[in-house]
Design a protein around this motif. Structure first.
Motif, PDB file in Angstrom:
ATOM      1  N   ILE A   1       0.839  -1.202   0.000  1.00 55.06           N
ATOM      2  CA  ILE A   1       0.000   0.000   0.000  1.00 55.06           C
ATOM      3  C   ILE A   1       0.874   1.251   0.000  1.00 55.06           C
ATOM      4  CG2 ILE A   1      -1.668   1.347   1.351  1.00 55.06           C
ATOM      5  CD1 ILE A   1      -2.825  -1.290   2.359  1.00 55.06           C
ATOM      6  N   LEU A   2       1.880   1.263   0.865  1.00 59.67           N
ATOM      7  CA  LEU A   2       2.730   2.442   0.993  1.00 59.67           C
ATOM      8  C   LEU A   2       3.545   2.690  -0.280  1.00 59.67           C
ATOM      9  CD1 LEU A   2       3.935   1.979   4.680  1.00 59.67           C
ATOM     10  CD2 LEU A   2       2.133   3.492   3.825  1.00 59.67           C
ATOM     11  N   ALA A   3       4.014   1.632  -0.906  1.00 57.94           N
ATOM     12  CA  ALA A   3       4.778   1.794  -2.148  1.00 57.94           C
ATOM     13  C   ALA A   3       3.909   2.411  -3.241  1.00 57.94           C
ATOM     14  CB  ALA A   3       5.333   0.438  -2.601  1.00 57.94           C
ATOM     15  N   ASP A   4       2.656   1.956  -3.316  1.00 55.17           N
ATOM     16  CA  ASP A   4       1.733   2.494  -4.310  1.00 55.17           C
ATOM     17  C   ASP A   4       1.375   3.944  -3.979  1.00 55.17           C
ATOM     18  OD1 ASP A   4       0.224   2.410  -6.600  1.00 55.17           O
ATOM     19  OD2 ASP A   4      -1.367   1.147  -5.791  1.00 55.17           O
ATOM     20  N   ALA A   5       1.211   4.231  -2.681  1.00 53.92           N
ATOM     21  CA  ALA A   5       0.874   5.590  -2.256  1.00 53.92           C
ATOM     22  C   ALA A   5       2.010   6.562  -2.572  1.00 53.92           C
ATOM     23  CB  ALA A   5       0.558   5.612  -0.765  1.00 53.92           C
ATOM     24  N   LYS A   6       3.236   6.115  -2.412  1.00 56.24           N
ATOM     25  CA  LYS A   6       4.383   6.977  -2.714  1.00 56.24           C
ATOM     26  C   LYS A   6       4.532   7.188  -4.224  1.00 56.24           C
ATOM     27  CE  LYS A   6       6.963   5.927   1.500  1.00 56.24           C
ATOM     28  NZ  LYS A   6       8.157   5.276   2.097  1.00 56.24           N
ATOM     29  N   ALA A   7       4.185   6.159  -4.992  1.00 58.13           N
ATOM     30  CA  ALA A   7       4.281   6.265  -6.455  1.00 58.13           C
ATOM     31  C   ALA A   7       3.159   7.113  -7.045  1.00 58.13           C
ATOM     32  CB  ALA A   7       4.268   4.873  -7.074  1.00 58.13           C
ATOM     33  N   HIS A   8       2.028   7.166  -6.337  1.00 54.72           N
ATOM     34  CA  HIS A   8       0.856   7.906  -6.845  1.00 54.72           C
ATOM     35  C   HIS A   8       0.268   8.771  -5.722  1.00 54.72           C
ATOM     36  CE1 HIS A   8       1.171   4.128  -9.224  1.00 54.72           C
ATOM     37  NE2 HIS A   8       0.963   4.958 -10.235  1.00 54.72           N
ATOM     38  N   PRO A   9       0.936   9.868  -5.361  1.00 56.54           N
ATOM     39  CA  PRO A   9       0.465  10.713  -4.246  1.00 56.54           C
ATOM     40  C   PRO A   9      -0.976  11.179  -4.433  1.00 56.54           C
ATOM     41  CG  PRO A   9       2.662  11.371  -4.960  1.00 56.54           C
ATOM     42  CD  PRO A   9       2.160  10.387  -5.984  1.00 56.54           C
ATOM     43  N   GLY A  10      -1.781  10.979  -3.405  1.00 57.68           N
ATOM     44  CA  GLY A  10      -3.175  11.430  -3.413  1.00 57.68           C
ATOM     45  C   GLY A  10      -4.144  10.535  -4.142  1.00 57.68           C
ATOM     46  N   ALA A  11      -3.640   9.458  -4.760  1.00 59.09           N
ATOM     47  CA  ALA A  11      -4.533   8.597  -5.555  1.00 59.09           C
ATOM     48  C   ALA A  11      -5.216   7.523  -4.714  1.00 59.09           C
ATOM     49  CB  ALA A  11      -3.751   7.949  -6.691  1.00 59.09           C
ATOM     50  N   LEU A  12      -4.530   7.010  -3.711  1.00 55.97           N
ATOM     51  CA  LEU A  12      -5.114   5.944  -2.886  1.00 55.97           C
ATOM     52  C   LEU A  12      -6.070   6.544  -1.858  1.00 55.97           C
ATOM     53  CD1 LEU A  12      -2.581   4.510  -4.134  1.00 55.97           C
ATOM     54  CD2 LEU A  12      -2.522   3.116  -2.067  1.00 55.97           C
ATOM     55  N   ASN A  13      -7.000   5.697  -1.382  1.00 59.03           N
ATOM     56  CA  ASN A  13      -7.932   6.184  -0.378  1.00 59.03           C
ATOM     57  C   ASN A  13      -8.116   5.173   0.752  1.00 59.03           C
ATOM     58  OD1 ASN A  13      -9.704   4.212  -1.366  1.00 59.03           O
ATOM     59  ND2 ASN A  13     -10.838   5.661  -2.636  1.00 59.03           N
ATOM     60  N   TYR A  14      -8.582   5.697   1.864  1.00 58.29           N
ATOM     61  CA  TYR A  14      -8.977   4.889   3.015  1.00 58.29           C
ATOM     62  C   TYR A  14     -10.252   5.501   3.565  1.00 58.29           C
ATOM     63  CZ  TYR A  14      -6.796   8.697   5.675  1.00 58.29           C
ATOM     64  OH  TYR A  14      -6.455   9.928   6.175  1.00 58.29           O
ATOM     65  N   GLY A  15     -10.966   4.770   4.400  1.00 62.03           N
ATOM     66  CA  GLY A  15     -12.241   5.274   4.876  1.00 62.03           C
ATOM     67  C   GLY A  15     -12.415   5.222   6.374  1.00 62.03           C
ATOM     68  N   SER A  16     -13.416   5.974   6.847  1.00 65.77           N
ATOM     69  CA  SER A  16     -13.882   5.889   8.232  1.00 65.77           C
ATOM     70  C   SER A  16     -15.292   6.459   8.255  1.00 65.77           C
ATOM     71  CB  SER A  16     -12.955   6.650   9.185  1.00 65.77           C
ATOM     72  OG  SER A  16     -13.244   8.030   9.197  1.00 65.77           O
ATOM     73  N   TRP A  17     -15.856   6.609   9.452  1.00 63.82           N
ATOM     74  CA  TRP A  17     -17.242   7.071   9.546  1.00 63.82           C
ATOM     75  C   TRP A  17     -17.349   8.535  10.001  1.00 63.82           C
ATOM     76  CZ3 TRP A  17     -14.929   3.254  12.409  1.00 63.82           C
ATOM     77  CH2 TRP A  17     -14.631   3.559  13.735  1.00 63.82           C
ATOM     78  N   SER A  18     -16.214   9.204  10.238  1.00 67.25           N
ATOM     79  CA  SER A  18     -16.263  10.606  10.662  1.00 67.25           C
ATOM     80  C   SER A  18     -14.850  11.162  10.700  1.00 67.25           C
ATOM     81  CB  SER A  18     -16.900  10.745  12.055  1.00 67.25           C
ATOM     82  OG  SER A  18     -16.066  10.147  13.039  1.00 67.25           O
ATOM     83  N   VAL A  19     -14.757  12.446  10.951  1.00 66.41           N
ATOM     84  CA  VAL A  19     -13.454  13.064  11.185  1.00 66.41           C
ATOM     85  C   VAL A  19     -13.097  12.892  12.660  1.00 66.41           C
ATOM     86  CG1 VAL A  19     -12.202  15.263  11.291  1.00 66.41           C
ATOM     87  CG2 VAL A  19     -13.676  14.753   9.336  1.00 66.41           C
ATOM     88  N   GLY A  20     -11.899  12.404  12.923  1.00 69.78           N
ATOM     89  CA  GLY A  20     -11.411  12.361  14.298  1.00 69.78           C
ATOM     90  C   GLY A  20     -11.589  11.072  15.053  1.00 69.78           C
ATOM     91  N   ASN A  21     -12.207  10.045  14.445  1.00 69.93           N
ATOM     92  CA  ASN A  21     -12.314   8.765  15.146  1.00 69.93           C
ATOM     93  C   ASN A  21     -10.983   8.014  15.024  1.00 69.93           C
ATOM     94  OD1 ASN A  21     -12.446   6.728  12.786  1.00 69.93           O
ATOM     95  ND2 ASN A  21     -13.924   8.295  12.197  1.00 69.93           N
ATOM     96  N   PRO A  22     -10.771   6.969  15.831  1.00 66.98           N
ATOM     97  CA  PRO A  22      -9.484   6.273  15.797  1.00 66.98           C
ATOM     98  C   PRO A  22      -9.130   5.667  14.441  1.00 66.98           C
ATOM     99  CG  PRO A  22     -10.683   5.703  17.791  1.00 66.98           C
ATOM    100  CD  PRO A  22     -11.632   6.476  16.925  1.00 66.98           C
TER     101      PRO A  22
END
Length: 322
Positions: free
Chosen positions: A140-161
């Motif tokens: 994941i990190l290798a792909d994220a470094k190769a394509h800045p801003g392209a990968l995503n992750y999710g959660s249910w709000s701002v500020g949760n763990p």
């Protein structure tokens, strides 16, 4: 004669405090929780209340006041009894994240609460789709470094763990990814399963059902060592992530600030004794929770260190709820 009177007075104070603690509580106890009925944290506090009721010989009632970021529950607590018969369940977001996410809070996490004892902690798993090309966190990190801003992750709000744990991974690896917010956890992990999200952190309680059905796979755990139920799942560091990375969720029982030490000590002892009982440990296992042993001083120190960590992550992520 005077010295004897002074000595008698000096010894009567701790004896009086001890008598107070021995007799406490002399009326029903209320535990206010900001969590809705049926969730893991709320289920734990209900089991605890049953055990404390037997121990204390007084009704121990759990009162659900969900909504408004927990502020409804906190307001009820602040307007309640100050003798320890009104307690509140809080989590790490209330105590160590919100103070850095809001410019103005309707409570002071230091002045309004006396955290008595941690109820549990839970670690998270890095979850990806069962068909994902990512086998490790390093992938994941290798792909994220190769394509800045392209990968995503999710959660249910701002500020949760789950959000801040992902943001911490970004900050520790100098990567940039997109945070996608879902309305509820079921939608979030469905998004992981169907490939809408590259990954999301999840607990056994939230992501576990889709993992057990084979739609999500866990590629790492956010703990310093492997989870006993998943010995084949490496830690984030073992999976190609940064050394020292760790993210937990936890809750505590808190009393009003200024509660007599003898009463606070009694509550702590009785809570810890209840949590040590076998049926609670069995219930914890179903949610992926674990006992979090710590003295009150150790726990207060942990809270302070967590607040410092969250402050840095929130600043780097430029996250805000104002």
């Amino acid at each position: 004669m005077l010295s004897a009177a002074i000595a008698a007075l000096a010894t009567s104070v701790p004896l009086h405090a001890l008598a107070q603690a021995t007799e406490w509580p002399t009326k029903p106890v209320r535990i206010i929780t900001p969590f809705p009925t049926g969730g893991g944290p709320e289920a734990v506090v209900r089991v605890l209340a049953e055990k404390l009721q037997k121990k204390w010989g007084q009704p121990v009632v759990v009162e659900n006041k969900p909504g408004a970021n927990g502020f409804i529950a906190i307001d009820a607590f602040k307007r309640g009894a100050t003798d320890g018969t009104d307690l509140i369940q809080l989590d790490n977001v209330h105590l160590v994240a919100y103070p850095h996410l809001f410019k103005k809070l309707p409570y002071d996490p230091v002045k309004d609460f006396e955290p008595i004892a941690p109820l549990f902690r839970t670690y998270f798993f890095v979850g990806v789709s069962a068909t994902s090309k990512y086998k490790t966190v390093g992938d994941i990190l290798a792909d994220a470094k190769a394509h800045p801003g392209a990968l995503n992750y999710g959660s249910w709000s701002v500020g949760n763990p789950v959000h801040l744990g992902s943001a911490l991974l970004e900050s520790m690896t100098s990567t940039e990814m997109q945070h996608v917010i879902y309305k509820e956890t079921s939608m979030l992990y469905t998004g992981v399963a169907n490939g809408e999200l590259n990954f999301a952190l999840g607990s056994l309680a939230t992501a576990g059902p889709l993992q057990r059905s084979g739609k999500i796979k866990f590629i790492a755990v956010t703990a310093p060592k492997r989870h006993p139920a998943f010995p084949d799942v490496p830690t984030v560091a073992e999976s190609g992530g940064p050394a020292g990375y760790e993210m937990t969720g936890w809750t505590t029982i808190a009393a009003p600030k200024g509660l007599p030490k003898a009463v606070a000590d009694k509550i702590q002892r009785d809570v810890e004794a209840a949590l040590a009982e076998p049926d609670i440990k069995e219930r914890y296992a179903t949610f992926g929770y674990e006992i979090f042993p710590a003295t009150r001083d150790q726990f207060h120190g942990f809270i302070a260190s967590e607040s410092t960590k969250y402050a840095d992550v929130i600043k780097r992520a430029k996250a805000s709820l104002d």
